[in-house]
Design a protein around this motif. Structure first.
Motif, PDB file in Angstrom:
ATOM      1  N   UNK A 139     -26.339 -65.356  21.654  1.00 40.78           N
ATOM      2  CA  UNK A 139     -24.756 -65.913  21.995  1.00 40.78           C
ATOM      3  C   UNK A 139     -24.964 -67.070  22.521  1.00 40.78           C
ATOM      4  N   UNK A 140     -24.005 -68.238  21.877  1.00 40.74           N
ATOM      5  CA  UNK A 140     -24.085 -69.445  22.453  1.00 40.74           C
ATOM      6  C   UNK A 140     -22.748 -70.003  22.769  1.00 40.74           C
ATOM      7  N   UNK A 141     -22.386 -69.755  24.165  1.00 43.50           N
ATOM      8  CA  UNK A 141     -20.931 -70.104  24.662  1.00 43.50           C
ATOM      9  C   UNK A 141     -20.631 -71.399  24.374  1.00 43.50           C
ATOM     10  N   UNK A 142     -21.682 -72.402  24.521  1.00 44.19           N
ATOM     11  CA  UNK A 142     -21.528 -73.892  24.376  1.00 44.19           C
ATOM     12  C   UNK A 142     -21.205 -74.011  22.860  1.00 44.19           C
ATOM     13  N   UNK A 143     -21.624 -73.583  21.833  1.00 46.33           N
ATOM     14  CA  UNK A 143     -21.048 -73.727  20.453  1.00 46.33           C
ATOM     15  C   UNK A 143     -20.295 -72.673  19.734  1.00 46.33           C
ATOM     16  N   UNK A 144     -19.588 -71.932  20.937  1.00 46.42           N
ATOM     17  CA  UNK A 144     -18.605 -70.780  20.359  1.00 46.42           C
ATOM     18  C   UNK A 144     -19.204 -70.072  19.224  1.00 46.42           C
ATOM     19  N   UNK A 145     -20.440 -69.722  19.186  1.00 43.16           N
ATOM     20  CA  UNK A 145     -20.957 -68.785  17.958  1.00 43.16           C
ATOM     21  C   UNK A 145     -21.928 -68.071  18.353  1.00 43.16           C
TER      22      UNK A 145
END
Length: 191
Positions: A139-145
């Motif tokens: 989960x990558x909240x910086x890339x919203x993906x």
């Protein structure tokens, strides 16, 4: 003489029962140790969990590693069966997962499919065969993906915000421990 034999058999049965209960309690403790007490924190990412085994001792594993301020890797696995053998198998799976994660380059985000592939190879090398389903999600909240790979696990359910609909996410692969040749695929899901 017969009374002494019966009493000795009863004593041996009670001793065996006590040993079995101690072994089950130890297996329960091992299995609970495979579930983290708290999840790591990441920027803009709120995680929660609840675990309730289907039996007194299950073959379940949940793990989460913080990779960066905005990225976490979640790993869920389930061994076929229940009881002490399944709990022991999951200790090997957890060790294989942490070993696979440690071998990933720290300069980038690890591929869940690569992590599953390495866990699978370790399991087939160590055990010859074991049936474990797993899901690995970055989960990558910086890339919203999020990026997900599945090994025999059913697709994940994704609910976006307060929407009523729920999407199935992920393409399932072969369960872990069946063949060292199994390959897994990453699926990227924007959120």
């Amino acid at each position: 003489a017969q009374k002494a034999v019966i009493e000795e058999q009863g004593r041996l049965r009670d001793e065996e029962l006590r040993r079995s209960q101690e072994e089950l309690e130890l297996a329960r403790k091992v299995q609970r140790a495979l579930i983290p007490a708290a999840l790591p924190t990441c920027e803009h990412l709120s995680m929660a969990m609840h675990y309730e085994p289907a039996a007194k001792i299950g073959g379940d594993l949940l793990d989460c590693e913080r990779l960066s301020d905005s990225t976490a890797l979640l790993y869920v696995a389930d061994a076929m069966g229940h009881g002490v053998p399944a709990a022991l198998l999951m200790t090997a799976v957890r060790t294989a997962f942490h070993g696979a994660l440690a071998r990933q380059p720290r300069s980038g985000s690890p591929s869940p499919a690569t992590v599953l592939g390495e866990v699978n190879c370790t399991l087939t090398d160590l055990l010859g065969q074991g049936l474990v389903t797993a899901a690995c999600v970055r989960v990558d909240s910086g890339a919203d993906a999020l990026t997900m790979a599945l090994a025999g696990h059913p697709p994940a359910l994704l609910r976006r915000g307060f929407a009523a609909e729920v999407d199935e996410v992920g393409a399932t692969g072969i369960p872990l421990g069946i063949s060292g040749e199994s390959r897994y695929a990453d699926v990227v899901v924007p959120f």
